[in-house]
Design a protein around this motif. Structure first.
Motif, mmCIF file in Angstrom:
data_model
loop_
_atom_site.group_PDB
_atom_site.id
_atom_site.type_symbol
_atom_site.label_atom_id
_atom_site.label_comp_id
_atom_site.label_asym_id
_atom_site.label_seq_id
_atom_site.Cartn_x
_atom_site.Cartn_y
_atom_site.Cartn_z
ATOM 1 N N GLU A 1 -34.794 -8.218 -6.189
ATOM 2 C CA GLU A 1 -33.867 -9.048 -6.955
ATOM 3 C C GLU A 1 -34.425 -10.453 -7.122
ATOM 4 O OE1 GLU A 1 -29.834 -6.754 -5.294
ATOM 5 O OE2 GLU A 1 -30.286 -8.813 -4.675
ATOM 6 N N ASP A 2 -34.174 -11.039 -8.281
ATOM 7 C CA ASP A 2 -34.525 -12.441 -8.487
ATOM 8 C C ASP A 2 -33.726 -13.307 -7.525
ATOM 9 O OD1 ASP A 2 -36.365 -12.126 -10.667
ATOM 10 O OD2 ASP A 2 -34.655 -11.710 -11.973
ATOM 11 N N ASN A 3 -34.408 -14.265 -6.889
ATOM 12 C CA ASN A 3 -33.752 -15.135 -5.922
ATOM 13 C C ASN A 3 -32.504 -15.770 -6.516
ATOM 14 O OD1 ASN A 3 -35.901 -14.553 -4.282
ATOM 15 N ND2 ASN A 3 -36.786 -16.620 -4.313
ATOM 16 N N GLY A 4 -31.438 -15.816 -5.743
ATOM 17 C CA GLY A 4 -30.188 -16.403 -6.212
ATOM 18 C C GLY A 4 -29.449 -17.113 -5.097
ATOM 19 N N THR A 5 -28.418 -16.459 -4.549
ATOM 20 C CA THR A 5 -27.587 -17.045 -3.500
ATOM 21 C C THR A 5 -27.457 -16.071 -2.352
ATOM 22 O OG1 THR A 5 -26.272 -18.157 -5.220
ATOM 23 C CG2 THR A 5 -25.373 -18.135 -2.985
ATOM 24 N N SER A 6 -27.855 -16.484 -1.152
ATOM 25 C CA SER A 6 -27.661 -15.681 0.052
ATOM 26 C C SER A 6 -26.327 -16.033 0.690
ATOM 27 C CB SER A 6 -28.784 -15.926 1.062
ATOM 28 O OG SER A 6 -29.994 -15.339 0.643
ATOM 29 N N ILE A 7 -25.613 -15.019 1.159
ATOM 30 C CA ILE A 7 -24.328 -15.224 1.832
ATOM 31 C C ILE A 7 -24.458 -14.647 3.235
ATOM 32 C CG2 ILE A 7 -21.854 -14.809 1.749
ATOM 33 C CD1 ILE A 7 -22.087 -14.417 -1.256
ATOM 34 N N VAL A 8 -24.284 -15.495 4.244
ATOM 35 C CA VAL A 8 -24.549 -15.113 5.631
ATOM 36 C C VAL A 8 -23.348 -15.496 6.494
ATOM 37 C CG1 VAL A 8 -26.133 -15.328 7.576
ATOM 38 C CG2 VAL A 8 -27.003 -15.569 5.240
ATOM 39 N N ASP A 9 -22.853 -14.552 7.268
ATOM 40 C CA ASP A 9 -21.771 -14.820 8.217
ATOM 41 C C ASP A 9 -22.374 -15.473 9.460
ATOM 42 O OD1 ASP A 9 -19.757 -14.680 10.213
ATOM 43 O OD2 ASP A 9 -18.845 -12.943 9.252
ATOM 44 N N VAL A 10 -21.968 -16.723 9.739
ATOM 45 C CA VAL A 10 -22.491 -17.455 10.894
ATOM 46 C C VAL A 10 -21.383 -17.749 11.890
ATOM 47 C CG1 VAL A 10 -24.455 -18.446 9.665
ATOM 48 C CG2 VAL A 10 -22.264 -19.648 9.629
ATOM 49 N N THR A 11 -20.331 -16.923 11.866
ATOM 50 C CA THR A 11 -19.231 -17.095 12.823
ATOM 51 C C THR A 11 -19.772 -17.099 14.242
ATOM 52 O OG1 THR A 11 -17.801 -15.893 11.273
ATOM 53 C CG2 THR A 11 -16.983 -16.204 13.519
ATOM 54 N N ASP A 12 -20.634 -16.146 14.548
ATOM 55 C CA ASP A 12 -21.393 -16.157 15.793
ATOM 56 C C ASP A 12 -22.781 -16.680 15.452
ATOM 57 O OD1 ASP A 12 -22.804 -15.790 18.101
ATOM 58 O OD2 ASP A 12 -22.438 -13.625 18.252
ATOM 59 N N PRO A 13 -23.034 -17.969 15.701
ATOM 60 C CA PRO A 13 -24.325 -18.541 15.277
ATOM 61 C C PRO A 13 -25.526 -17.917 15.972
ATOM 62 C CG PRO A 13 -23.161 -20.055 16.729
ATOM 63 C CD PRO A 13 -22.198 -18.937 16.430
ATOM 64 N N LYS A 14 -25.293 -17.218 17.082
ATOM 65 C CA LYS A 14 -26.402 -16.570 17.774
ATOM 66 C C LYS A 14 -26.835 -15.294 17.057
ATOM 67 C CE LYS A 14 -25.058 -18.307 22.343
ATOM 68 N NZ LYS A 14 -24.643 -17.925 23.726
ATOM 69 N N GLN A 15 -25.925 -14.729 16.267
ATOM 70 C CA GLN A 15 -26.223 -13.488 15.563
ATOM 71 C C GLN A 15 -25.736 -13.568 14.121
ATOM 72 O OE1 GLN A 15 -24.280 -10.602 18.185
ATOM 73 N NE2 GLN A 15 -26.252 -10.130 19.133
ATOM 74 N N PRO A 16 -26.363 -14.411 13.305
ATOM 75 C CA PRO A 16 -25.951 -14.495 11.901
ATOM 76 C C PRO A 16 -26.159 -13.159 11.202
ATOM 77 C CG PRO A 16 -28.016 -15.674 12.277
ATOM 78 C CD PRO A 16 -27.494 -15.293 13.618
ATOM 79 N N LYS A 17 -25.196 -12.794 10.350
ATOM 80 C CA LYS A 17 -25.231 -11.506 9.672
ATOM 81 C C LYS A 17 -25.312 -11.696 8.168
ATOM 82 C CE LYS A 17 -22.635 -7.194 9.036
ATOM 83 N NZ LYS A 17 -21.368 -6.462 9.339
ATOM 84 N N TYR A 18 -26.364 -11.176 7.563
ATOM 85 C CA TYR A 18 -26.550 -11.267 6.113
ATOM 86 C C TYR A 18 -25.550 -10.340 5.434
ATOM 87 C CZ TYR A 18 -29.281 -12.335 1.901
ATOM 88 O OH TYR A 18 -29.686 -12.799 0.670
ATOM 89 N N LEU A 19 -24.700 -10.907 4.553
ATOM 90 C CA LEU A 19 -23.635 -10.143 3.921
ATOM 91 C C LEU A 19 -23.966 -9.697 2.511
ATOM 92 C CD1 LEU A 19 -20.521 -12.267 4.982
ATOM 93 C CD2 LEU A 19 -21.424 -10.210 6.086
ATOM 94 N N ALA A 20 -24.528 -10.606 1.703
ATOM 95 C CA ALA A 20 -24.741 -10.286 0.286
ATOM 96 C C ALA A 20 -25.737 -11.252 -0.331
ATOM 97 C CB ALA A 20 -23.414 -10.343 -0.473
#
Length: 481
Positions: free
Chosen positions: A84-103
């Protein structure tokens, strides 16, 4: 760990320390390990190996979500299994020790040639509950789409974003916008056809994101359609204090020919809108033209600063300041280095420079490490955890630097973190043809903080996002437990 491993690691530390103390450039091997003072790594995400620009950290209910804009390029998205062409990463950082890439929201394709094209570099977030006329159950993302458009997205479910509309398209460039959530007023950086500059300001009412309302165009005199003569530097971005503060701080010229403007927000919104020279000057209450070698990438206000040294000197004990950070754009120190410059703006019509700051080059042999060495940007959040106490500066191959800004006349570095390179970290080159030489180097590009005190840095050379926290004496400057 074997004793042999212990000896080997100790030997590396001694060699690296010896090089640093001698004032030489650290060897490439040293960049494979992070360098830090009074700052710890909490968590990390590789952002799918995409070149990153602006991170925005937004609290959504009980979750904390990071939205990261990217430069043009492309990479594989493991979630969709597609490049995919670079755009916008959405990452859950609720637990900053284990950030989770969402979309990942794809952007525009990179176009070959000079300059920045493609991607979706900028992000701003507002809750519908705060916007005056929005759907109160929604969360909205304002972003650029390449150099051609500004878009609105519904990110109420951050793992499944949906486009709301295109605010404006057909532009020749875009850049760093500002969005007031309490009013809905947005200051978009655009390249409007017909203007003599590729970046100026377009003011919109986005209080109802589904129904954008155009208010006016704005820029420096000499940039408007039909003007002639000297053409001032492009706008980079603006920061607003909203209706209550009634000020907008704008920066033009990121790496040279910088201009700082202090703008009366009410006059900007309600004054005459035809972009004549007189009308463009009408809302401006303060302007400073910087030396040709100095840029104004980020203009961060520090208002109502208490100055203990002058507490017994009447009004001198409380002043207003503006931190202007320029963007270094060359590799390996072949052009003027950009700095952190602090200005006293207490008397807005008489802006006064009071201090400059940079990382000493000899402290790490940064000019020979590869890539850019110099400032790029500061954090933009004004969370009370750090505001008027600590400011964070993205310094390219010198990583992130934390400054004690309580005395704006004498900013002091209290912490730093330089990430280690990874297999994704891209090379940076100087020279051409047979004379071209390239090095792999960290390029810490932008920084933001959240209301919990965590610090987020993203890398221009594809290294990803690091989540950090202050430690030791630096933590005490921010009054953190």
């Amino acid at each position: 760990m074997s004793c042999q491993d212990c000896v080997r690691k100790a030997w590396v530390v001694v060699v690296v320390l010896g090089w640093a103390l001698a004032g030489f450039a650290l060897p490439a091997a040293a960049q494979k390990q992070a360098e830090a003072k009074n700052m710890n790594l909490v968590g990390y995400n590789d952002l799918q190996g995409r070149s990153a620009y602006q991170p925005s950290i937004h609290k959504q209910g009980n979750r904390w979500i990071a939205y990261i804009g990217h430069h043009g390029g492309s990479a594989m998205n493991p979630i969709t299994g597609k490049t995919e062409d670079n755009g916008t990463s959405i990452v859950d950082v609720t637990d900053p020790k284990q950030p989770k890439y969402l979309a990942h929201i794809p952007g525009d394709p990179r176009v070959a040639g000079p300059g920045e094209t493609g991607g979706a570099q900028m992000t701003r977030l507002c809750d519908g509950a705060e916007l005056p006329h929005a759907n109160k159950s929604k969360v909205y993302l304002l972003r650029t789409k390449g150099t051609e458009a500004h878009e609105m997205w519904d990110v109420t479910d951050p793992a499944h974003p949906n486009r709301v509309n295109t605010i404006i398209s057909g532009l020749v460039d875009t850049h760093k916008s500002w969005w007031e959530c309490d009013s809905g007023i947005a200051f978009l950086v655009s390249g409007k056809p017909g203007w003599r500059t590729k970046r100026m300001m377009q003011v919109y009412d986005l209080s109802d994101p589904s129904e954008p309302v155009f208010i006016r165009d704005f820029g420096l005199p000499g940039q408007q359609p039909g003007s002639t003569g000297f053409q001032p530097s492009d706008m980079h971005g603006a920061m607003s204090t909203g209706a209550k503060g009634n000020r907008v701080y704008a920066g033009y010229g990121t790496s040279k020919g910088g201009v700082i403007e202090i703008i009366d927000r009410e006059k900007l919104l309600k004054g005459p809108k035809d972009p004549t020279e007189v009308n463009l000057m009408y809302p401006v209450v303060g302007r400073l033209d910087l030396p040709d070698e100095a840029g104004a990438h980020t203009t961060y206000p520090l208002l109502g600063m208490d100055l203990p040294e002058y507490a017994k000197n009447g009004s001198q004990g409380k002043h207003d300041f503006l931190v202007a950070v320029g963007e270094t754009t060359d590799n390996e120190c072949h052009a003027p280095r950009q700095l952190v410059r602090t200005f006293d703006i207490t008397t807005e019509s008489r802006i006064l420079g009071v201090s400059t700051w940079t990382v000493p080059e000899a402290s790490g042999g940064f000019c020979s490490r590869g890539g850019r060495f110099g400032t790029h940007s500061s954090n933009e959040s004004m969370t009370p955890i750090y505001y008027k106490r600590v400011i964070f500066i993205a310094h390219f191959n010198a990583g992130l630097r934390a400054l004690d800004i309580r005395d704006p006349y004498n900013p002091k570095e209290i912490a730093y973190y330089i990430p280690a390179i990874t297999e994704n970290t891209d090379k940076r080159c100087v020279g051409t043809g047979a004379d071209q030489k390239c090095k792999v180097a960290i390029q810490t590009n932008n920084v933001e903080v959240d209301d919990r005190g965590y610090i987020y840095i993203v890398d221009r050379a594809n290294t990803g996002m690091h989540i950090l926290e202050l430690t030791g004496d630096a933590r005490r400057v921010a009054n953190l437990p």
